[in-house]
Motif scaffolding. Structure first.
Motif, PDB file in Angstrom:
ATOM      1  N   UNK B  50     -24.565 -47.172 -11.484  1.00 12.96           N
ATOM      2  CA  UNK B  50     -25.060 -46.359 -12.593  1.00 12.96           C
ATOM      3  C   UNK B  50     -24.421 -44.983 -12.508  1.00 12.96           C
ATOM      4  N   UNK B  51     -24.078 -44.432 -13.651  1.00 13.79           N
ATOM      5  CA  UNK B  51     -23.485 -43.101 -13.683  1.00 13.79           C
ATOM      6  C   UNK B  51     -24.576 -42.081 -14.001  1.00 13.79           C
ATOM      7  N   UNK B  52     -24.306 -40.847 -13.700  1.00 18.00           N
ATOM      8  CA  UNK B  52     -25.348 -39.821 -13.771  1.00 18.00           C
ATOM      9  C   UNK B  52     -25.783 -39.505 -15.195  1.00 18.00           C
ATOM     10  N   UNK B  53     -25.021 -39.978 -16.197  1.00 21.61           N
ATOM     11  CA  UNK B  53     -25.420 -39.728 -17.583  1.00 21.61           C
ATOM     12  C   UNK B  53     -26.344 -40.824 -18.128  1.00 21.61           C
ATOM     13  N   UNK B  54     -26.762 -41.732 -17.238  1.00 24.63           N
ATOM     14  CA  UNK B  54     -27.679 -42.803 -17.619  1.00 24.63           C
ATOM     15  C   UNK B  54     -28.926 -42.711 -16.753  1.00 24.63           C
ATOM     16  N   UNK B  55     -30.026 -43.315 -17.216  1.00 24.30           N
ATOM     17  CA  UNK B  55     -31.219 -43.370 -16.374  1.00 24.30           C
ATOM     18  C   UNK B  55     -31.656 -44.797 -16.059  1.00 24.30           C
ATOM     19  N   UNK B  56     -31.017 -45.772 -16.681  1.00 28.40           N
ATOM     20  CA  UNK B  56     -31.387 -47.155 -16.417  1.00 28.40           C
ATOM     21  C   UNK B  56     -30.202 -48.057 -16.722  1.00 28.40           C
ATOM     22  N   UNK B  57     -30.056 -49.072 -15.891  1.00 27.49           N
ATOM     23  CA  UNK B  57     -29.016 -50.065 -16.141  1.00 27.49           C
ATOM     24  C   UNK B  57     -29.510 -51.409 -15.627  1.00 27.49           C
ATOM     25  N   UNK B  58     -29.274 -52.437 -16.420  1.00 26.66           N
ATOM     26  CA  UNK B  58     -29.773 -53.763 -16.043  1.00 26.66           C
ATOM     27  C   UNK B  58     -28.633 -54.719 -15.806  1.00 26.66           C
ATOM     28  N   UNK B  59     -28.840 -55.580 -14.797  1.00 31.19           N
ATOM     29  CA  UNK B  59     -27.906 -56.671 -14.540  1.00 31.19           C
ATOM     30  C   UNK B  59     -28.684 -57.974 -14.550  1.00 31.19           C
ATOM     31  N   UNK B  60     -28.113 -58.965 -13.911  1.00 33.34           N
ATOM     32  CA  UNK B  60     -28.812 -60.240 -13.840  1.00 33.34           C
ATOM     33  C   UNK B  60     -29.872 -60.156 -12.752  1.00 33.34           C
ATOM     34  N   UNK B  61     -31.117 -60.139 -13.114  1.00 33.07           N
ATOM     35  CA  UNK B  61     -32.280 -60.049 -12.217  1.00 33.07           C
ATOM     36  C   UNK B  61     -32.409 -58.700 -11.514  1.00 33.07           C
ATOM     37  N   UNK B  62     -31.496 -57.810 -11.701  1.00 33.64           N
ATOM     38  CA  UNK B  62     -31.577 -56.494 -11.062  1.00 33.64           C
ATOM     39  C   UNK B  62     -31.545 -55.378 -12.093  1.00 33.64           C
ATOM     40  N   UNK B  63     -32.266 -54.313 -11.768  1.00 35.20           N
ATOM     41  CA  UNK B  63     -32.300 -53.124 -12.603  1.00 35.20           C
ATOM     42  C   UNK B  63     -32.212 -51.906 -11.694  1.00 35.20           C
ATOM     43  N   UNK B  64     -31.380 -50.955 -12.056  1.00 36.33           N
ATOM     44  CA  UNK B  64     -31.308 -49.706 -11.309  1.00 36.33           C
ATOM     45  C   UNK B  64     -31.859 -48.597 -12.201  1.00 36.33           C
ATOM     46  N   UNK B  65     -32.714 -47.778 -11.607  1.00 36.40           N
ATOM     47  CA  UNK B  65     -33.285 -46.636 -12.303  1.00 36.40           C
ATOM     48  C   UNK B  65     -32.855 -45.358 -11.593  1.00 36.40           C
ATOM     49  N   UNK B  66     -32.477 -44.374 -12.374  1.00 37.37           N
ATOM     50  CA  UNK B  66     -32.044 -43.092 -11.824  1.00 37.37           C
ATOM     51  C   UNK B  66     -32.903 -41.986 -12.411  1.00 37.37           C
ATOM     52  N   UNK B  67     -33.533 -41.220 -11.543  1.00 35.83           N
ATOM     53  CA  UNK B  67     -34.330 -40.069 -11.968  1.00 35.83           C
ATOM     54  C   UNK B  67     -33.698 -38.828 -11.364  1.00 35.83           C
ATOM     55  N   UNK B  68     -32.901 -38.140 -12.169  1.00 40.62           N
ATOM     56  CA  UNK B  68     -32.172 -36.992 -11.662  1.00 40.62           C
ATOM     57  C   UNK B  68     -33.081 -35.801 -11.390  1.00 40.62           C
ATOM     58  N   UNK B  69     -34.203 -35.755 -12.081  1.00 36.30           N
ATOM     59  CA  UNK B  69     -35.125 -34.632 -11.910  1.00 36.30           C
ATOM     60  C   UNK B  69     -35.631 -34.557 -10.470  1.00 36.30           C
ATOM     61  N   UNK B  70     -35.962 -35.722  -9.915  1.00 32.03           N
ATOM     62  CA  UNK B  70     -36.474 -35.756  -8.545  1.00 32.03           C
ATOM     63  C   UNK B  70     -35.451 -36.354  -7.590  1.00 32.03           C
ATOM     64  N   UNK B  71     -34.254 -36.576  -8.065  1.00 30.05           N
ATOM     65  CA  UNK B  71     -33.176 -37.123  -7.245  1.00 30.05           C
ATOM     66  C   UNK B  71     -33.586 -38.422  -6.566  1.00 30.05           C
TER      67      UNK B  71
END
Lengths: 112, 114
Positions: B50-71
């Motif tokens: 995931x790149x820093x200009x996104x907050x969520x990205x989904x794949x097959x059965x996996x999801x990555x969440x990014x919260x830059x506010x709290x790192x």
């Protein structure tokens, strides 16, 4: 075909010896790396290298030296091996410094 | 100093349940984050990024969440399977950093109970 291949997979040697680990990538990537993984599974960058620039982590002893005969190979040479060098060493490559890395399967080095 | 850390060193889940692996990072300038999976005797394997200009990205059965506010970075695995048992690493990259290399966190061992 294995994308990033390392040899040997296991290496057992005595203190004071000099050894090399070979790495080859067939992905056409521009940049290659060596990482060290300790007994607690922590992965630490040792070197990064492309055809223009070698960047060395300042904590790596100068007994360790990368050698790149061409863009597809980055070998790791270690002089005067010490007990603390025992670890798993991973080679990796990426298309450029900003992309994801593809890792080899590792070389487990044991110094006795 | 710059570091990437994990809240939990081990996680045990029942097969079929969802897994959440967390990661805290300290370098607010990091641009790019990757989750890797490492099975015993193998090298780290790319799962999702995931790149820093996104907050969520989904794949097959996996999801990555990014919260830059709290790192904070998390990896969610849906319907966890025995084959998901491995050590999971988050890693960060700062394109503008002095070395620009991927910095890894300490890893979380995921065990899936049948």
């Amino acid at each position: 075909d294995t994308a990033v291949s390392q040899t040997p997979k296991y290496l057992v040697t005595q203190m004071g010896n000099d050894k090399s680990i070979k790495c080859e990538q067939n992905l056409g990537h521009d940049t290659m790396y060596w990482y060290k993984q300790d007994s607690k599974k922590f992965l630490k960058i040792m070197f990064s290298y492309n055809n223009k620039e070698l960047i060395i982590n300042e904590t790596v002893p100068n007994r360790f030296s990368p050698k790149s005969p061409d863009k597809a190979h980055l070998n790791l040479h270690i002089n005067s091996l010490e007990l603390g060098d025992s670890a798993v060493y991973f080679c990796a490559s990426s298309q450029d410094r900003g992309g994801s890395y593809t890792f080899g399967s590792g070389t487990r080095l044991t110094v006795v | 100093g710059e570091s990437v850390g994990l809240h939990l060193p081990t996680l045990s889940v029942q097969e079929g349940d969802n897994s959440i692996i967390n990661c805290a990072y300290s370098n607010s300038a990091s641009d790019y984050f990757i989750w890797y999976k490492q099975e015993s005797g193998k090298g780290p394997q790319f799962i999702i990024d995931i790149r820093s200009n996104m907050d969520k990205r989904q794949g097959q059965r996996v999801t990555v969440l990014l919260n830059k506010t709290v790192k904070h970075l998390s990896l969610q695995i849906a319907a966890t399977q025995p084959g998901d048992s491995a050590v999971y690493f988050c890693a960060e990259l700062n394109y503008g950093g002095s070395q620009g290399n991927l910095i890894f966190g300490k890893g979380t061992k995921l065990s899936v109970k049948p």
